[in-house]
Write a protein that holds these residues in place. Structure first.
Motif, short mmCIF file in Angstrom:
data_model
loop_
_atom_site.label_atom_id
_atom_site.label_comp_id
_atom_site.label_asym_id
_atom_site.label_seq_id
_atom_site.Cartn_x
_atom_site.Cartn_y
_atom_site.Cartn_z
N UNK A 41 0.84 -1.20 0.00
CA UNK A 41 0.00 0.00 0.00
C UNK A 41 0.87 1.25 0.00
N UNK A 42 0.70 2.06 -1.01
CA UNK A 42 1.49 3.28 -1.13
C UNK A 42 0.57 4.46 -1.43
N UNK A 43 1.07 5.62 -1.12
CA UNK A 43 0.37 6.85 -1.40
C UNK A 43 1.37 7.82 -2.00
N UNK A 44 1.03 8.38 -3.14
CA UNK A 44 1.91 9.34 -3.80
C UNK A 44 1.23 10.70 -3.80
N UNK A 45 1.96 11.69 -3.30
CA UNK A 45 1.46 13.06 -3.31
C UNK A 45 2.38 13.87 -4.21
N UNK A 46 1.80 14.47 -5.21
CA UNK A 46 2.59 15.25 -6.16
C UNK A 46 2.20 16.72 -6.02
N UNK A 47 3.20 17.55 -5.80
CA UNK A 47 2.92 18.98 -5.60
C UNK A 47 3.44 19.76 -6.80
N UNK A 48 2.58 20.63 -7.32
CA UNK A 48 2.95 21.48 -8.45
C UNK A 48 2.47 22.90 -8.19
N UNK A 49 3.23 23.84 -8.68
CA UNK A 49 2.83 25.23 -8.60
C UNK A 49 3.38 25.89 -9.86
N UNK A 55 12.63 25.95 -5.55
CA UNK A 55 12.87 26.20 -4.13
C UNK A 55 11.59 26.73 -3.45
N UNK A 56 10.82 27.54 -4.16
CA UNK A 56 9.55 28.04 -3.60
C UNK A 56 8.56 26.90 -3.41
N UNK A 57 8.49 26.02 -4.38
CA UNK A 57 7.58 24.87 -4.27
C UNK A 57 7.97 24.01 -3.07
N UNK A 58 9.27 23.81 -2.89
CA UNK A 58 9.73 22.99 -1.78
C UNK A 58 9.38 23.62 -0.44
N UNK A 59 9.64 24.93 -0.28
CA UNK A 59 9.41 25.57 1.02
C UNK A 59 7.94 25.86 1.27
N UNK A 60 7.19 26.25 0.25
CA UNK A 60 5.79 26.64 0.44
C UNK A 60 4.81 25.48 0.41
N UNK A 61 5.11 24.44 -0.36
CA UNK A 61 4.14 23.36 -0.53
C UNK A 61 4.67 22.02 -0.01
N UNK A 62 5.81 21.59 -0.53
CA UNK A 62 6.28 20.23 -0.25
C UNK A 62 6.62 20.01 1.23
N UNK A 63 7.34 20.92 1.85
CA UNK A 63 7.71 20.76 3.27
C UNK A 63 6.47 20.69 4.17
N UNK A 64 5.50 21.60 4.05
CA UNK A 64 4.31 21.47 4.90
C UNK A 64 3.52 20.18 4.66
N UNK A 65 3.47 19.73 3.41
CA UNK A 65 2.78 18.47 3.13
C UNK A 65 3.53 17.31 3.76
N UNK A 66 4.85 17.29 3.66
CA UNK A 66 5.66 16.24 4.29
C UNK A 66 5.47 16.23 5.79
N UNK A 67 5.42 17.40 6.43
CA UNK A 67 5.21 17.46 7.87
C UNK A 67 3.83 16.95 8.27
N UNK A 68 2.83 17.27 7.46
CA UNK A 68 1.47 16.80 7.76
C UNK A 68 1.34 15.30 7.56
#
Length: 82
Positions: A41-49, A55-68
């Motif tokens: 069982x896997x879950x893939x979350x793909x973040x795009x902006x 670097x903005x995508x990583x700090x604004x979207x990816x890091x908060x999603x990873x923490x959640x």
């Protein structure tokens, strides 16, 4: 049994041939998997902006999603792909 076999040789031969035929048919339909299909069982979350720098995508979207997602019960591995 012996007496029946000696008197009815053709019947015994036909039964033997039919058993062999059914066995060969069953052997042909037998599935053998050396490496069975395993699905974990896997879950893939793909973040795009669109229009943002990586670097903005990583700090604004990816890091908060990873923490959640990191606090999910039973999570074994969290992998970030750049």
């Amino acid at each position: 049994m012996v007496e029946f076999s000696t008197r009815r040789r053709v019947t015994v031969a036909m039964v033997t041939i039919s058993f062999l035929l059914f066995g060969l048919i069953a052997l042909g339909n037998l599935k053998v998997d050396l490496l069975p299909d395993l699905s974990y069982p896997t879950l893939t979350v793909r973040t795009e902006y669109v229009g943002a720098a990586p670097s903005e995508i990583e700090t604004l979207i990816s890091k908060p999603v990873e923490e959640a997602v990191g606090v999910v019960k039973g999570l074994r591995k969290l992998k970030s792909v750049s």
